[in-house]
Design an enzyme around this catalytic site. Structure first.
Site, PDB file in Angstrom:
ATOM      1  N   ASP A  67       0.848  -1.349   0.030  1.00 15.20           N
ATOM      2  CA  ASP A  67      -0.043  -0.134  -0.053  1.00 15.20           C
ATOM      3  C   ASP A  67       0.831   1.332  -0.104  1.00 15.20           C
ATOM      4  O   ASP A  67       2.260   1.162   0.153  1.00 15.20           O
ATOM      5  CB  ASP A  67      -0.930  -0.002   1.355  1.00 15.20           C
ATOM      6  CG  ASP A  67      -0.206  -0.210   2.604  1.00 15.20           C
ATOM      7  OD1 ASP A  67       1.015  -0.379   2.560  1.00 15.20           O
ATOM      8  OD2 ASP A  67      -1.129  -0.367   3.290  1.00 15.20           O
ATOM      9  N   ASN A 136      -7.691  -1.457  14.255  1.00 12.69           N
ATOM     10  CA  ASN A 136      -9.190  -1.755  13.575  1.00 12.69           C
ATOM     11  C   ASN A 136      -9.236  -3.081  12.770  1.00 12.69           C
ATOM     12  O   ASN A 136     -10.420  -3.363  12.252  1.00 12.69           O
ATOM     13  CB  ASN A 136      -9.837  -0.573  12.929  1.00 12.69           C
ATOM     14  CG  ASN A 136      -8.909  -0.183  11.664  1.00 12.69           C
ATOM     15  OD1 ASN A 136      -8.062  -0.971  11.174  1.00 12.69           O
ATOM     16  ND2 ASN A 136      -9.351   0.779  10.975  1.00 12.69           N
ATOM     17  N   HIS A 138      -7.619  -3.842  10.011  1.00 14.00           N
ATOM     18  CA  HIS A 138      -7.261  -3.814   8.590  1.00 14.00           C
ATOM     19  C   HIS A 138      -5.995  -4.353   8.199  1.00 14.00           C
ATOM     20  O   HIS A 138      -5.035  -4.736   9.286  1.00 14.00           O
ATOM     21  CB  HIS A 138      -7.098  -2.266   8.326  1.00 14.00           C
ATOM     22  CG  HIS A 138      -5.822  -1.422   8.666  1.00 14.00           C
ATOM     23  ND1 HIS A 138      -6.010  -0.089   8.726  1.00 14.00           N
ATOM     24  CD2 HIS A 138      -4.682  -1.887   9.092  1.00 14.00           C
ATOM     25  CE1 HIS A 138      -4.706   0.455   9.167  1.00 14.00           C
ATOM     26  NE2 HIS A 138      -3.740  -0.676   9.212  1.00 14.00           N
ATOM     27  N   GLU A 143      -9.862  -1.038   5.090  1.00 12.13           N
ATOM     28  CA  GLU A 143     -10.369  -0.682   6.263  1.00 12.13           C
ATOM     29  C   GLU A 143     -11.605  -1.555   6.562  1.00 12.13           C
ATOM     30  O   GLU A 143     -11.968  -2.372   5.602  1.00 12.13           O
ATOM     31  CB  GLU A 143     -10.702   0.886   6.250  1.00 12.13           C
ATOM     32  CG  GLU A 143      -9.511   1.595   6.100  1.00 12.13           C
ATOM     33  CD  GLU A 143      -8.637   1.976   7.393  1.00 12.13           C
ATOM     34  OE1 GLU A 143      -8.278   0.955   8.129  1.00 12.13           O
ATOM     35  OE2 GLU A 143      -8.088   2.810   7.550  1.00 12.13           O
TER      36      GLU A 143
HETATM   37  P1  PGA Z   1       2.021  -1.005  12.656  1.00 15.50           P
HETATM   38  O1  PGA Z   1       0.942  -1.021  11.555  1.00 15.50           O
HETATM   39  O2  PGA Z   1       3.139  -2.098  12.277  1.00 15.50           O
HETATM   40  O3  PGA Z   1       2.698   0.233  12.752  1.00 15.50           O
HETATM   41  O4  PGA Z   1       1.355  -1.391  13.937  1.00 15.50           O
HETATM   42  C1  PGA Z   1       0.229  -2.115  11.182  1.00 15.50           C
HETATM   43  C2  PGA Z   1      -0.683  -1.669   9.991  1.00 15.50           C
HETATM   44  O5  PGA Z   1      -1.617  -0.643  10.298  1.00 15.50           O
HETATM   45  O6  PGA Z   1      -0.913  -2.599   9.319  1.00 15.50           O
END
Ligand code: PGA
Length: 245
Positions: A67, A136, A138, A143
């Site tokens: 992404d 959340n 995702h 999302e």
């Molecule tokens: P993080 O992000 O490794 O910074 O917790 C993970 C994500 O949002 O997929």
């Protein structure tokens, strides 16, 4: 989905690095999907160490971004392609042009998503996809509410994602509200998937992903249907798992 619980965030990175290194040794021309986020950084550091020790080469791999923020220049330290280069690819023997990016500055993000999907198809798809998970639920920037048949596309970021990512920007107002992300169906087509999660902030999302129904409210729960998916989590992230309390 296989679930591996280890004690600490450092052990999550160690376990993931050992699996990725083994995988690349066995499949030296594999296509690897690269994720960003704080959870990936320990893995990238250990992969760089393994390369420096002569234990693995990435010279014949291809890499695909998972992404990217919309509207952030590739040279910005917030750009996800900048992160995977500066934290990993620039320090190993990855071939020039081996990283297939998602261009978040493209004037037409739908066309950019289609261009990326075409390259993925032409190259035979992703062999090993690295993933984190949002608080959340995702994966990538899919999302809650994302469709199981979603493909790479422009997306809007949820408020909790903006809040989680705000520490990387000078102020929450600077966090992009939009992004471009591989879709859930795109991710599910990867032949194997390695998801890492650490810390109590991820415990609820991990419990929903593993013990909950497969639902769009927890996009990561779709991974229950992937026979080659492994989640490596620390005991804090595993603390709400029904099977382990
Ligand atoms: P993080 O992000 O490794 O910074 O917790 C993970 C994500 O949002 O997929």
């Amino acid at each position: 989905m296989d679930v591996v619980v280890v004690e600490s965030a450092q052990e999550v990175a160690r376990e993931a690095a050992s699996r990725v290194t083994d995988f690349v040794r066995r499949h030296p021309t594999a296509s690897i999907g690269l994720a960003t986020g704080g959870t990936q950084l320990g893995l990238y550091r250990l992969l760089t160490d393994a390369y420096r020790r002569g234990q693995v080469s990435f010279a014949d791999n291809r890499f695909f971004m998972l992404d990217e923020y919309a509207g952030i220049l590739p040279t910005s330290t917030n750009s996800f392609q900048h992160v995977v280069r500066s934290e990993f690819l620039d320090h190993v023997d990855a071939a020039p042009h081996s990283l297939h990016v998602l261009d978040g500055t493209a004037s037409d993000l739908h066309a950019e998503a289609q261009r990326f999907e075409q390259i993925l198809r032409d190259s035979g798809g992703v062999d090993l996809q690295l993933l984190g998970i949002g608080t959340n639920g995702h994966v990538g920037f899919n999302e809650p509410g994302s469709f199981p048949n979603s493909r790479t596309r422009p997306v809007r970021l949820h408020d909790d994602t903006i809040a989680s990512n705000a520490p990387y920007f000078s102020s929450p107002a600077d966090v992009p509200r939009a992004a471009i992300s591989q879709g859930l169906e795109t991710i599910m087509e990867a032949r194997s998937i390695l998801l890492m999660a650490t810390g109590t902030t991820k415990a609820k999302a991990i419990a929903e992903m593993i013990d909950g129904q497969i639902t769009a409210e927890c996009p990561a729960s779709i991974l229950q249907g992937h026979s080659g998916a492994t989640a490596i989590v620390d005991s804090a992230a595993a603390s709400l798992l029904a099977s382990r309390v």
